[in-house]
Design a protein around this motif. Sequence first.
Motif, PDB file in Angstrom:
ATOM      1  N   LEU A 148       0.814  -1.216   0.000  1.00  0.00           N
ATOM      2  CA  LEU A 148       0.000   0.000   0.000  1.00  0.00           C
ATOM      3  C   LEU A 148       0.843   1.261   0.000  1.00  0.00           C
ATOM      4  O   LEU A 148       0.348   2.344  -0.311  1.00  0.00           O
ATOM      5  CB  LEU A 148      -0.916   0.001   1.242  1.00  0.00           C
ATOM      6  N   ALA A 149       2.131   1.120   0.287  1.00  0.00           N
ATOM      7  CA  ALA A 149       2.994   2.299   0.412  1.00  0.00           C
ATOM      8  C   ALA A 149       2.956   3.209  -0.813  1.00  0.00           C
ATOM      9  O   ALA A 149       2.876   4.434  -0.670  1.00  0.00           O
ATOM     10  CB  ALA A 149       4.425   1.843   0.721  1.00  0.00           C
ATOM     11  N   PRO A 150       2.999   2.649  -2.037  1.00  0.00           N
ATOM     12  CA  PRO A 150       3.002   3.557  -3.197  1.00  0.00           C
ATOM     13  C   PRO A 150       1.763   4.434  -3.250  1.00  0.00           C
ATOM     14  O   PRO A 150       1.798   5.530  -3.826  1.00  0.00           O
ATOM     15  CB  PRO A 150       3.032   2.602  -4.396  1.00  0.00           C
ATOM     16  N   TYR A 151       0.673   3.987  -2.667  1.00  0.00           N
ATOM     17  CA  TYR A 151      -0.568   4.749  -2.749  1.00  0.00           C
ATOM     18  C   TYR A 151      -0.646   5.826  -1.669  1.00  0.00           C
ATOM     19  O   TYR A 151      -1.665   6.470  -1.504  1.00  0.00           O
ATOM     20  CB  TYR A 151      -1.774   3.803  -2.654  1.00  0.00           C
ATOM     21  N   LEU A 152       0.456   5.964  -0.911  1.00  0.00           N
ATOM     22  CA  LEU A 152       0.511   7.036   0.078  1.00  0.00           C
ATOM     23  C   LEU A 152       1.529   8.087  -0.299  1.00  0.00           C
ATOM     24  O   LEU A 152       1.635   9.122   0.327  1.00  0.00           O
ATOM     25  CB  LEU A 152       0.875   6.432   1.448  1.00  0.00           C
ATOM     26  N   ALA A 153       2.290   7.797  -1.378  1.00  0.00           N
ATOM     27  CA  ALA A 153       3.400   8.678  -1.723  1.00  0.00           C
ATOM     28  C   ALA A 153       2.907   9.990  -2.315  1.00  0.00           C
ATOM     29  O   ALA A 153       1.965  10.021  -3.107  1.00  0.00           O
ATOM     30  CB  ALA A 153       4.308   7.963  -2.722  1.00  0.00           C
ATOM     31  N   LEU A 154       3.567  11.072  -1.875  1.00  0.00           N
ATOM     32  CA  LEU A 154       3.269  12.382  -2.466  1.00  0.00           C
ATOM     33  C   LEU A 154       4.593  13.075  -2.729  1.00  0.00           C
ATOM     34  O   LEU A 154       5.537  12.920  -1.949  1.00  0.00           O
ATOM     35  CB  LEU A 154       2.443  13.229  -1.489  1.00  0.00           C
ATOM     36  N   PRO A 155       4.708  13.816  -3.801  1.00  0.00           N
ATOM     37  CA  PRO A 155       5.963  14.546  -4.036  1.00  0.00           C
ATOM     38  C   PRO A 155       6.099  15.632  -2.997  1.00  0.00           C
ATOM     39  O   PRO A 155       5.108  16.273  -2.620  1.00  0.00           O
ATOM     40  CB  PRO A 155       5.769  15.111  -5.450  1.00  0.00           C
ATOM     41  N   SER A 156       7.314  15.854  -2.549  1.00  0.00           N
ATOM     42  CA  SER A 156       7.473  16.870  -1.510  1.00  0.00           C
ATOM     43  C   SER A 156       7.481  18.250  -2.144  1.00  0.00           C
ATOM     44  O   SER A 156       7.885  18.436  -3.282  1.00  0.00           O
ATOM     45  CB  SER A 156       8.777  16.618  -0.747  1.00  0.00           C
ATOM     46  N   GLY A 157       6.993  19.180  -1.376  1.00  0.00           N
ATOM     47  CA  GLY A 157       7.043  20.572  -1.835  1.00  0.00           C
ATOM     48  C   GLY A 157       5.845  21.019  -2.622  1.00  0.00           C
ATOM     49  O   GLY A 157       5.800  22.148  -3.097  1.00  0.00           O
ATOM     50  N   PHE A 158       4.859  20.131  -2.791  1.00  0.00           N
ATOM     51  CA  PHE A 158       3.664  20.540  -3.515  1.00  0.00           C
ATOM     52  C   PHE A 158       2.482  20.622  -2.563  1.00  0.00           C
ATOM     53  O   PHE A 158       2.398  19.873  -1.590  1.00  0.00           O
ATOM     54  CB  PHE A 158       3.340  19.535  -4.625  1.00  0.00           C
ATOM     55  N   ASN A 159       1.581  21.466  -2.834  1.00  0.00           N
ATOM     56  CA  ASN A 159       0.297  21.555  -2.148  1.00  0.00           C
ATOM     57  C   ASN A 159       0.406  21.602  -0.620  1.00  0.00           C
ATOM     58  O   ASN A 159      -0.195  20.786   0.083  1.00  0.00           O
ATOM     59  CB  ASN A 159      -0.600  20.366  -2.549  1.00  0.00           C
ATOM     60  N   PRO A 160       1.160  22.549  -0.095  1.00  0.00           N
ATOM     61  CA  PRO A 160       1.326  22.592   1.384  1.00  0.00           C
ATOM     62  C   PRO A 160       0.010  22.800   2.125  1.00  0.00           C
ATOM     63  O   PRO A 160      -0.225  22.189   3.171  1.00  0.00           O
ATOM     64  CB  PRO A 160       2.269  23.783   1.585  1.00  0.00           C
ATOM     65  N   ARG A 161      -0.857  23.608   1.605  1.00  0.00           N
ATOM     66  CA  ARG A 161      -2.106  23.900   2.335  1.00  0.00           C
ATOM     67  C   ARG A 161      -2.967  22.647   2.426  1.00  0.00           C
ATOM     68  O   ARG A 161      -3.596  22.372   3.435  1.00  0.00           O
ATOM     69  CB  ARG A 161      -2.855  25.026   1.650  1.00  0.00           C
ATOM     70  N   THR A 162      -3.015  21.874   1.327  1.00  0.00           N
ATOM     71  CA  THR A 162      -3.806  20.653   1.336  1.00  0.00           C
ATOM     72  C   THR A 162      -3.254  19.673   2.369  1.00  0.00           C
ATOM     73  O   THR A 162      -4.014  19.016   3.093  1.00  0.00           O
ATOM     74  CB  THR A 162      -3.786  20.012  -0.066  1.00  0.00           C
ATOM     75  N   LEU A 163      -1.916  19.603   2.422  1.00  0.00           N
ATOM     76  CA  LEU A 163      -1.319  18.680   3.378  1.00  0.00           C
ATOM     77  C   LEU A 163      -1.622  19.127   4.810  1.00  0.00           C
ATOM     78  O   LEU A 163      -1.913  18.291   5.686  1.00  0.00           O
ATOM     79  CB  LEU A 163       0.192  18.601   3.154  1.00  0.00           C
ATOM     80  N   ALA A 164      -1.624  20.406   4.993  1.00  0.00           N
ATOM     81  CA  ALA A 164      -1.960  20.915   6.326  1.00  0.00           C
ATOM     82  C   ALA A 164      -3.396  20.561   6.689  1.00  0.00           C
ATOM     83  O   ALA A 164      -3.695  20.111   7.800  1.00  0.00           O
ATOM     84  CB  ALA A 164      -1.770  22.436   6.352  1.00  0.00           C
ATOM     85  N   LEU A 165      -4.269  20.725   5.687  1.00  0.00           N
ATOM     86  CA  LEU A 165      -5.673  20.358   5.909  1.00  0.00           C
ATOM     87  C   LEU A 165      -5.780  18.879   6.250  1.00  0.00           C
ATOM     88  O   LEU A 165      -6.525  18.485   7.158  1.00  0.00           O
ATOM     89  CB  LEU A 165      -6.488  20.683   4.653  1.00  0.00           C
ATOM     90  N   ALA A 166      -4.988  18.079   5.554  1.00  0.00           N
ATOM     91  CA  ALA A 166      -5.028  16.635   5.792  1.00  0.00           C
ATOM     92  C   ALA A 166      -4.609  16.328   7.229  1.00  0.00           C
ATOM     93  O   ALA A 166      -5.235  15.485   7.886  1.00  0.00           O
ATOM     94  CB  ALA A 166      -4.101  15.921   4.796  1.00  0.00           C
ATOM     95  N   GLN A 167      -3.550  17.011   7.699  1.00  0.00           N
ATOM     96  CA  GLN A 167      -3.105  16.783   9.073  1.00  0.00           C
ATOM     97  C   GLN A 167      -4.201  17.144  10.057  1.00  0.00           C
ATOM     98  O   GLN A 167      -4.461  16.418  11.022  1.00  0.00           O
ATOM     99  CB  GLN A 167      -1.844  17.608   9.358  1.00  0.00           C
ATOM    100  N   THR A 168      -4.877  18.262   9.788  1.00  0.00           N
ATOM    101  CA  THR A 168      -5.964  18.693  10.664  1.00  0.00           C
ATOM    102  C   THR A 168      -7.050  17.623  10.721  1.00  0.00           C
ATOM    103  O   THR A 168      -7.526  17.246  11.798  1.00  0.00           O
ATOM    104  CB  THR A 168      -6.579  20.005  10.140  1.00  0.00           C
ATOM    105  N   LEU A 169      -7.426  17.133   9.533  1.00  0.00           N
ATOM    106  CA  LEU A 169      -8.480  16.118   9.485  1.00  0.00           C
ATOM    107  C   LEU A 169      -8.055  14.877  10.254  1.00  0.00           C
ATOM    108  O   LEU A 169      -8.829  14.260  10.959  1.00  0.00           O
ATOM    109  CB  LEU A 169      -8.796  15.751   8.032  1.00  0.00           C
ATOM    110  N   ARG A 170      -6.776  14.535  10.078  1.00  0.00           N
ATOM    111  CA  ARG A 170      -6.253  13.337  10.725  1.00  0.00           C
ATOM    112  C   ARG A 170      -6.358  13.466  12.243  1.00  0.00           C
ATOM    113  O   ARG A 170      -6.769  12.529  12.926  1.00  0.00           O
ATOM    114  CB  ARG A 170      -4.793  13.157  10.295  1.00  0.00           C
ATOM    115  N   ARG A 171      -5.999  14.652  12.705  1.00  0.00           N
ATOM    116  CA  ARG A 171      -6.044  14.861  14.158  1.00  0.00           C
ATOM    117  C   ARG A 171      -7.461  14.764  14.679  1.00  0.00           C
ATOM    118  O   ARG A 171      -7.718  14.243  15.738  1.00  0.00           O
ATOM    119  CB  ARG A 171      -5.473  16.239  14.500  1.00  0.00           C
ATOM    120  N   GLU A 172      -8.404  15.264  13.855  1.00  0.00           N
ATOM    121  CA  GLU A 172      -9.795  15.253  14.333  1.00  0.00           C
ATOM    122  C   GLU A 172     -10.411  13.872  14.287  1.00  0.00           C
ATOM    123  O   GLU A 172     -11.414  13.605  14.927  1.00  0.00           O
ATOM    124  CB  GLU A 172     -10.649  16.210  13.478  1.00  0.00           C
ATOM    125  N   ALA A 173      -9.831  13.002  13.457  1.00  0.00           N
ATOM    126  CA  ALA A 173     -10.439  11.689  13.281  1.00  0.00           C
ATOM    127  C   ALA A 173     -10.186  10.805  14.482  1.00  0.00           C
ATOM    128  O   ALA A 173      -9.144  10.924  15.122  1.00  0.00           O
ATOM    129  CB  ALA A 173      -9.854  11.026  12.042  1.00  0.00           C
TER     130      ALA A 173
END
Lengths: 294, 674
Positions: free
Chosen positions: B348-373
């Motif tokens: 499953l690892a390849p399906y979690l990979a993201l290039p670094s340095g792209f879409n910082p705001r989305t990643l931040a949103l993802a972290q927020t969602l993760r914390r709330e879950a």
Amino acid sequence: MTLTQRTVYILPTRAGWMLGATLLVLLLASINYQLNLGYLLTFLLAGCSLVAMHVSHANLRGITMSLIAPDPVFAGARALFDIQLLNPSQRTRPALALAIQGSQQWVLTDLAPLSQARVQLACLPGQRGLHPLPTVRAQTLFPLGSFCVWTLWRPASPLLVYPSPETQPPPLPDGASETGHGPTRTAPHHHGEPDSIRPYRRGDPLKNILWKQVAKTGALVSRDSVAAQQHDLWLSRPLTALSHPEQQLSRLCAWVLRADQLGLRYGLRLSGQDIGPDHGPQHLQRCLRALALA
Amino acid sequence: MKLPGTLNQLPRDTRDTLFMLLVIGWVVAPMLSELPLWCGPLTGAVMLWRGTLAWRGQALPSRWWRLGLLLVAVAATLLSFRTLLGRDAGVTLVVVLLALKTLELRAQHDAYVVFFLSFFLMLTNFFYSQSLLTAAVMLIALWGLLTALVNAHLPVGRPPLWQSARTAGGMALLGAPIMLVLFLLFPRMAPLWGLPGDAMAGRSGLSSDMTVGNIASLALDDSVAMRINFSGPPPAQKDLYFRGPVLSNFDGVRWRPSEAAGVWRAAEADLQVQGPAVAYQVTLEPNQRPWLLTLDATPSAPELPQGRARMSAELQWQQDRQATALLRYQATSYPQFSYGKNQSPARLAPYLALPSGFNPRTLALAQTLRREAPAGEGANSHLVQAALERLRTGGFVYTLEPGLSGRDSADEFWFDRKAGFCEHFAAGFVILMRGAGVPARVVTGYQGGERNNVDGFWTVRQSDAHAWAEVWLPGQGWQRVDPTSMVAPMRTGSFARLEPQRGVLAQAILGNVNPRFALNLRASWDALNNRWNQWVLNYTQAKQLDLLKAIGFEAPSWEDLILLLCAIVVTVSLLGAGWSAWERQRQDPWLRLLAQARARLSRAGLPAPDNSTARELAEQLRAAQGGTSTEVQALMDWLLRLEALRYAPPNGHSSHKRQLTTLQHELRRLRWGV
């Protein structure tokens, strides 16, 4: 002659081979690119060319060709002869081409349904004599030019070719002046003997008719007088004073024509054939024919 | 100036040349949009020039002109394609050559070259389209070319063109059965050599990668992607997900299939199906791609006419060649399925990979969602729901014109524009999920389709191209999530597509038409096209063999095809020979009767030479037999009546015919054994 299956030949032309090559290319492209529509096109085109082959053949088949007997000509002149084409069927036969075999001088005509057409061909017969007419080739490339359909026809009628008349012949030999030279019998009874009697010939003057004799026997007889015979002109080879036989004939021919033009009575003596003095178109033709065949 | 009158007054040469140019234009025109930009104007200009010369009766240009133009064309082709070989370069060159050839149309030989090049170009049209419309256009072109060819062989006078057209049409009609037989029976072969590389160019369809914004061009493309014929009742519209390439490798700009996708490991898919099966037949328009679009999920390989299909670990079916021609296959799918339940974290690892340095705001949103879950088993599923909820309530808009994205496309989607279509939704969703630690990937394909009421086939268009997401949930495996449906439920639920704006022209034409009528018209046209596809374009070797089976061959092979073809050819030739023999003998029925009588009498021992007349035969009969018996009397009577029919014929055609028939009947009934 009616053209039938047996007498009509067919072969693809160069364009036909090109069309075949095109079809092959189309087929290969259709196979290689797996084009079903390409197959359809190729096969439709192939179907059309097959139909064209049949149409071509049917265009010539069934036509009746007949020869209008040609008039005799003088050697060196163009002999024209007419060929009558008869289309007995209900369909048009377009683009028929006729020519003397090997001449490439095509005469083109269309033949409407149930109609006939006359085509004039010309040939240049070489020498005098009785020649067979040259072979006539009739062909058609209609409709696609991919097939050449043709027939060869040797008309049975012969062509009579008179010798060519000498262009500037010497004047006609004077019948009287030739007397005593043996060959001419212009005045056989000039020793004061009574006129010989012979049967009436058309054109004999009335005063020469022996009316008493007629009353006795009931047959018309004329006096074969020297006077009457002095108009008769006998022509023969020796009179031409030429040595070459063909040149002799040419001169004789010119003289015959001249004599006819002047309305003279003339006779022609050739080896093995004497044509008694006479005049008129039939006599002229007889003489010319004799010259042609001599 | 009245044009028809002027046309009739044109010299024949001019008229024929103009007609030929017209036909050539008709052949070439449909292709020009596929060829380089310069090709159309150059060809048009040359032919216009030639037409003007013909119209004015002027002399043809010198050789230098043609040579110069040829050099220009070759150079332009080289510039456009970097080669002179290959399909498109070749076609371009042939088109220009044909136009230039008209400039030296002198002898018949030149005309043939023009004709045969035109025949070839007709075929090249089919490289680009084999539609019913193209077929109709080319049929007219063929008619025109044949007409010109026939016209060229009518040298006498000035025959009207319609006369040639009639002859050409007649030939085509008579040639059609030949075409049909050859088409049905000519064995279909595999390509003889490899297709040039550009054989696959210029067709729209799904592509193997996705830059956000790709599918938008497809959304405007109304052409048919495939047609589906369901054997039973079709699944609900919302379940019609036709699976195409799965894109799991994201480099920040572009989505690609995972590197592992090249390795086909169907066993790892871990697929279990349940519930009712859906059987259907797909007729795939040529798309130059190897993908076999099937409904989710299809456990067994679709039946292909040739070659075989393989399934990837991502459930995608693919054949070992490209669909260069119309392709039909049979598939069975199960709308209820589960797969990938037991995937290892390493897989499953390849399906979690993201290039670094792209879409910082989305990643931040993802972290927020993760914390709330909440933690534990349900975390992933909770995250999916949260993201979907955000899409539903966040004021997102479905539009085909979201504008161009910048570098951080997911950021722009989630925070700035909040607008887009399936690609934006799917890609943004997957990036968010991966950021939150949920394995996710983008799936492309087609969604939906519409049923054609005329023939019952389902039509899937390029405008049905769609992208959605798949997430992996523990215990459930891979699950389809369609983020687009959160915003535009009708995009996936019913077939109300977001209609692209019509062009001005289309609006002017269709604006005034009753929409229902226009819809029906399109359905009928579609059904007609479908028939065309099924019957003509999809006529493959398999169908040929089916045909043989229907005729009665038990185990047909392509040798049987050739055999049957030969048999038909032989039969037809025999018929032809018989017909011509019949025609040869179809002389005069009277003469035939006489000949038959002669033949019978000579068989009976009476000398009956070929030139004997009826009366002579009767006299001979009398001499031989004494004329006593009634049989001989009847024969003599028959012969004399035969003679009378010829030389003292009755009045009227019909009574003549009647008597002839009577004589024919009697000929058979009389006893000729003298």
